[in-house]
Design an enzyme around this catalytic site. Structure first.
Site, PDB file in Angstrom:
ATOM      1  N   ASP A 146       3.371  64.867  50.375  1.00  0.00           N
ATOM      2  CA  ASP A 146       2.100  65.164  49.469  1.00  0.00           C
ATOM      3  C   ASP A 146       2.019  66.526  49.022  1.00  0.00           C
ATOM      4  O   ASP A 146       2.473  67.290  49.939  1.00  0.00           O
ATOM      5  CB  ASP A 146       0.621  64.554  49.661  1.00  0.00           C
ATOM      6  CG  ASP A 146       0.718  62.990  49.831  1.00  0.00           C
ATOM      7  OD1 ASP A 146       1.834  62.398  49.531  1.00  0.00           O
ATOM      8  OD2 ASP A 146      -0.410  62.421  49.797  1.00  0.00           O
ATOM      9  N   HIS A 287       2.701  66.379  54.453  1.00  0.00           N
ATOM     10  CA  HIS A 287       2.930  67.429  53.450  1.00  0.00           C
ATOM     11  C   HIS A 287       4.011  68.049  53.525  1.00  0.00           C
ATOM     12  O   HIS A 287       3.979  69.012  54.433  1.00  0.00           O
ATOM     13  CB  HIS A 287       1.420  68.124  53.527  1.00  0.00           C
ATOM     14  CG  HIS A 287       0.206  67.196  53.248  1.00  0.00           C
ATOM     15  ND1 HIS A 287      -0.482  66.421  54.529  1.00  0.00           N
ATOM     16  CD2 HIS A 287      -0.589  66.840  52.200  1.00  0.00           C
ATOM     17  CE1 HIS A 287      -1.451  65.614  53.960  1.00  0.00           C
ATOM     18  NE2 HIS A 287      -1.377  65.951  52.708  1.00  0.00           N
TER      19      HIS A 287
HETATM   20 ZN    ZN Z   1      -2.613  65.628  48.442  1.00  0.00          ZN
END
Ligand code: ZN
Length: 335
Positions: A146, A287
Site C-alpha cells: 500500500d 507498504h
Molecule cells: Zn494506506
C-alpha cells in the site's frame, strides 16, 4: 443426369441464399496470419474506422514483441454486433509465451453515421494476467503493498521479478503523477495495480460523492497510463462500512497478515511475522514505500518458495482458488 444437374443447381441457389442472408455479418472478415500470429478482424471499407482498428492491432503486436522478446504466440478475434448503425466491436486478445499468458479485451463503439469511434471506458474492463507456471494445487499467498509508489517500489518489483513472483500494489492517486514510470513498469512486469484512493483520507466519515471521487480519480489516473482500469480497491486504512461498500462498487480487499512494517521499520521482524503466520490463501499487508520492507522481501521470498509457496497477486490468488470477486464485497483471504 438432368436430375443431378437440377439438384446441384438447387443446392448452389440455396447456398447463395443462405450466404446472402448472412452477408452483412461475414463479408468484412479479414484474416492475418503469420508464424505465430493469427488475427481475425472486420474491415469496414471506411478509412477512418479501419485506421483505428489497424492502429490497435499494430500497437498490440508491437507491445507483445516488446514484452515477450519476439518469442510469443498471439491470437485475436472479435465479437461484433450492429445496433441500428452503432456497432459494438469487442476484441479478444490472447498472447502467450512459454511461461506467461495475457488475456485482454478492447471495446470499440463505432457510430457509422458520423464515422466516430469511441474506445469504451465506461465498463470497468480489466486484464487478466497470469503466469502459466502457477499450480492451483500448490500453496499460494498474495502479497499486497500500500501507499506507493516511490523509489523503494522498484526494488520490490525487481526482487519479485527475480523469483517469478507477483503482487498487488494498491497505489495512491496522489503519488501517481510523480511516478508514472513506476506505474508503467508495474504494468510491463505484470504486477497487479489496485486502487488505494487518491488522498488517503479516512473514508468512513466522508460523503458518498467524496468516496466516489477519491476512487474514480485514481482509477482514471491508472487507466491513463496503463490503458487498464484497476479491478480491486483497498480503502485507506482498510476501513469500510456499508456506505463505502456501495460507493466504491469494486471488490474490497483487506488482509489477514499485518506485518506492521510502517511501525517498526525492521526487515527481520517483517520477515519473521510472515514466515511464522503464513498459510495457504493468505493476504499479506505491507507498504512498498519503506526500505525495511524492500529488504524484508529479499529475505522472505526465497524462504516462502522453499516452503512450497507461490507468491501471487490478489486477482491471481482468487482466480486459482476459484473464488469469484464481487463488487462491494470485502475479502481478507482466499479460504
Ligand atoms: Zn494506506
Amino acid at each position: 443426369m438432368k436430375k443431378v444437374i437440377i439438384t446441384i443447381l438447387l443446392i448452389i441457389v440455396s447456398l447463395l441464399t443462405i450466404q446472402s442472408l448472412f452477408d452483412d455479418d461475414i463479408k468484412n472478415v479479414e484474416y492475418m496470419v503469420d508464424d505465430n500470429i493469427e488475427i481475425y478482424y472486420p474491415k469496414f471499407e471506411n478509412s477512418q474506422i479501419d485506421s483505428y482498428i489497424n492502429t490497435y492491432l499494430n500497437e498490440t503486436i508491437e507491445t507483445a514483441k516488446y514484452n515477450f522478446n519476439d518469442n510469443f504466440n498471439m491470437y485475436i478475434d472479435y465479437d461484433y454486433y450492429d445496433n441500428d448503425g452503432i456497432i459494438k466491436l469487442k476484441f479478444y486478445q490472447n498472447v502467450f509465451s512459454n511461461n506467461m499468458e495475457v488475456k485482454k479485451t478492447k471495446i470499440f463503439d463505432i457510430d457509422t453515421k458520423t464515422n466516430t469511434v469511441n474506445i469504451s471506458s465506461k465498463d470497468l474492463e480489466y486484464d487478466i494476467y497470469y503466469q502459466k507456471p502457477i499450480d492451483k494445487n500448490k500453496k499460494m499467498i498474495a502479497f499486497t503493498f500500500d501507499d506507493g509508489p516511490n523509489h523503494n517500489t522498484l526494488k520490490i518489483i525487481n526482487t519479485l521479478k527475480k523469483y517469478n513472483a507477483s503482487a498487488t500494489f494498491f497505489v495512491l492517486g496522489s503519488r501517481i503523477e510523480k511516478n508514472e514510470k513506476i506505474i508503467k513498469l508495474m504494468n510491463e512486469y505484470n504486477m497487479e495495480i489496485g486502487n488505494h484512493t487518491y488522498s488517503h483520507k479516512l473514508l468512513t466519515g466522508t460523503s458518498c460523492t467524496e468516496i466516489e471521487k477519491e476512487v474514480k480519480k485514481t482509477n482514471e489516473l491508472i487507466h491513463k497510463i496503463t490503458n487498464t482500469y484497476p479491478r480491486l480497491v483497498r480503502p485507506s486504512y482498510g476501513s469500510f462500512n456499508n456506505k463505502i461498500r456501495k460507493s466504491v462498487n469494486m471488490p474490497i480487499i483487506i488482509w489477514n497478515i499485518d506485518t506492521l512494517d510502517w511501525k517498526y521499520h525492521n526487515s527481520k521482524r517483517i520477515a519473521k511475522k510472515i514466515l511464522s503466520k503464513v498459510e495457504d490463501g493468505d493476504i499479506v499487508l505491507m507498504h512498498d514505500i519503506y526500505s525495511a520492507t524492500a529488504s524484508a522481501i529479499e529475505i522472505v521470498v526465497p524462504k516462502l518458495i522453499e516452503e512450497g509457496y507461490q507468491i501471487v497477486s490478489v486477482s491471481e490468488l482468487f482466480y486459482y482458488k476459484n473464488i469469484e470477486l464481487k463488487n462491494g464485497y470485502v475479502y481478507g483471504n482466499a479460504r
